[in-house]
Design an enzyme around this catalytic site. Structure first.
Site, PDB file in Angstrom:
ATOM      1  N   ARG A   1       0.920  -1.247  -0.139  1.00  0.00           N
ATOM      2  CA  ARG A   1       0.267   0.045  -0.104  1.00  0.00           C
ATOM      3  C   ARG A   1       0.758   1.614   0.316  1.00  0.00           C
ATOM      4  NH1 ARG A   1      -5.149   1.319   3.247  1.00  0.00           N
ATOM      5  NH2 ARG A   1      -6.332  -0.253   1.463  1.00  0.00           N
TER       6      ARG A   1
ATOM      7  N   ASP B   1     -16.984   7.390  -1.363  1.00  0.00           N
ATOM      8  CA  ASP B   1     -16.114   7.292  -0.656  1.00  0.00           C
ATOM      9  C   ASP B   1     -15.663   8.601  -0.186  1.00  0.00           C
ATOM     10  OD1 ASP B   1     -13.396   6.373  -0.460  1.00  0.00           O
ATOM     11  OD2 ASP B   1     -12.409   6.533  -1.830  1.00  0.00           O
TER      12      ASP B   1
ATOM     13  N   CYS C   1     -16.859   1.900   0.299  1.00  0.00           N
ATOM     14  CA  CYS C   1     -15.768   1.590   0.742  1.00  0.00           C
ATOM     15  C   CYS C   1     -15.081   1.189   2.294  1.00  0.00           C
ATOM     16  CB  CYS C   1     -14.469   1.471   0.295  1.00  0.00           C
ATOM     17  SG  CYS C   1     -13.767   3.249   0.088  1.00  0.00           S
TER      18      CYS C   1
ATOM     19  N   ARG D   1     -13.855  -8.401   1.992  1.00  0.00           N
ATOM     20  CA  ARG D   1     -12.707  -8.655   1.756  1.00  0.00           C
ATOM     21  C   ARG D   1     -11.648  -9.311   1.615  1.00  0.00           C
ATOM     22  NH1 ARG D   1     -10.776  -2.651   1.589  1.00  0.00           N
ATOM     23  NH2 ARG D   1      -8.410  -4.118   0.681  1.00  0.00           N
TER      24      ARG D   1
HETATM   25  N1  NVA Z   1     -10.070   6.655  -1.745  1.00  0.00           N
HETATM   26  C1  NVA Z   1      -9.365   6.670  -0.360  1.00  0.00           C
HETATM   27  C2  NVA Z   1      -9.712   4.980  -0.072  1.00  0.00           C
HETATM   28  C3  NVA Z   1      -9.335   4.348   0.904  1.00  0.00           C
HETATM   29  C4  NVA Z   1     -10.176   3.380   1.610  1.00  0.00           C
HETATM   30  C5  NVA Z   1      -8.094   7.279   0.059  1.00  0.00           C
HETATM   31  O1  NVA Z   1      -6.899   6.216  -0.245  1.00  0.00           O
HETATM   32  O2  NVA Z   1      -7.416   7.259   1.051  1.00  0.00           O
HETATM   33  N1   CP Z   2     -10.983   0.659   2.702  1.00  0.00           N
HETATM   34  C1   CP Z   2      -9.969  -0.159   2.896  1.00  0.00           C
HETATM   35  O1   CP Z   2      -9.158   0.105   1.910  1.00  0.00           O
HETATM   36  O2   CP Z   2      -9.786   0.439   3.905  1.00  0.00           O
HETATM   37  P1   CP Z   2      -8.506   0.529   4.886  1.00  0.00           P
HETATM   38  O3   CP Z   2      -7.507   1.861   4.680  1.00  0.00           O
HETATM   39  O4   CP Z   2      -8.903   0.307   6.148  1.00  0.00           O
HETATM   40  O5   CP Z   2      -7.813  -1.207   4.868  1.00  0.00           O
END
Ligand code: NVA
Ligand code: CP
Length: 305
Positions: A103, A224, A264, A292
């Site tokens: 991530r 979102d 999400c 998930r």
């Molecule tokens: N668009 C959001 C999604 C979080 C799961 C972000 O990137 O922060």
């Molecule tokens: N939806 C999602 O990816 O949540 P987190 O940021 O908590 O992993």
């Protein structure tokens, strides 16, 4: 089990439409307890440069249920967080781990990691895409409606990573996908073009600034946060432009009468979604969050298999 052994998932479009369908079917079987694939001695690394609740925990629990182990390698405890190059980190972790979920911010980083590592590399969210989220979303929609083909999903808000992966995933599943957001916050034109190509004439992509047009006849309303991780400083100034795209009861009334609402998570109640809708009868956000784990378990088993 879909034959994805050794494969990366950097973008949802790394899967073919058939592979996506097979993966969702496999996730459904795993959720029903029909199979118990086991990967003892296999280790998943979670290399995270951003916060996470669902992705971190659902990947971890999925891997434990598959009989494997997990290493939580968040940036604060690794040298890569202090500037060690991705290409060096990738070649080292490649020799220890069996699969890695990353991530981070720049999609180029997960691509570079994958270029230097032979193990499966999974995009656990970048600024460009969030493919694992959309696996769970499509699973949730399929459970609700029994099919994906021909359904219409309306996404309200920022043309961000989630919007991008939804565009690709819905296109591959033969769904119509409508994206509505303020001027200046539309999804990347290259992703919209890619989604149009993936549609193969089955569904339609609509990108609009009109929320009413987007939700008309939609079976799924999706939203979102209006400012993603890394954009927090812009959150306040974005509020007025995004207000018309809030998923609230009035907007939900304009959708199909059987419409469900997805998010999400994490959600900002009172901004992109109201408390009432989030807790209302149409909300499927908790099922979506649970999925998930099932979707990622199917993915892990398939790439390790
Ligand atoms: N668009 C959001 C999604 C979080 C799961 C972000 O990137 O922060
Ligand atoms: N939806 C999602 O990816 O949540 P987190 O940021 O908590 O992993």
């Amino acid at each position: 089990m879909p034959p994805l052994s050794g494969r990366d998932l950097l973008s949802l479009s790394d899967l073919s439409p058939d592979e996506l369908a097979e993966l969702l079917a496999f996730a459904t079987e795993l959720k029903a307890g029909k199979h118990h694939p086991q990967f003892p001695q296999k280790v998943l690394g979670l290399l995270f440069f951003k916060a996470s609740t669902r992705t971190r925990v659902s990947f971890s629990v999925a891997m434990y249920q598959l009989g494997g182990q997990v290493l939580d390698l968040h940036s604060g405890v690794t040298q890569v967080g202090r500037g060690e190059p991705t290409c060096d980190t990738a070649r080292v972790l490649d020799r220890y781990l069996d699969v890695v979920a990353i991530r981070t911010f720049d999609q180029a980083e997960v691509q570079e990691f994958a270029d230097y590592a032979s193990i499966p590399v999974i995009n656990a969210l970048t600024d460009l895409e969030h493919p694992c989220q959309i696996l769970a979303d499509l699973l949730t929609i399929q459970e609700e409606f029994g099919t994906l083909k021909g359904l219409t999903l309306a996404y309200l808000g920022d043309g961000n990573n989630v919007a991008h992966s939804l565009l690709l995933g819905c296109a591959m599943a033969g769904m119509n996908v409508h994206i509505a957001g303020p001027n200046g916050y539309a999804p990347a034109p290259a992703v919209v073009e890619q989604a149009n190509r993936l549609m193969q004439g089955l569904g339609k992509v609509l990108v609009t600034t009109d929320p009413d047009l987007a939700v008309k006849d939609a079976q799924i309303l999706y939203t979102d946060v209006w400012a993603s991780m890394g954009q927090e400083s812009e959150a306040g100034q974005r509020l007025p432009a995004f207000q018309p795209y809030q998923v609230n009861s009035q907007l939900l009334e304009q959708a199909s009468s059987d419409a469900i609402v997805l998010h999400c998570l994490p959600a900002h109640r009172g901004e992109e979604i109201t408390h009432q809708v989030m807790e209302g009868a149409a909300s499927r956000v908790w099922e979506q969050a649970e999925n998930r784990m099932h979707a990622q378990k199917a993915l892990l088993a398939s790439v390790l298999g």
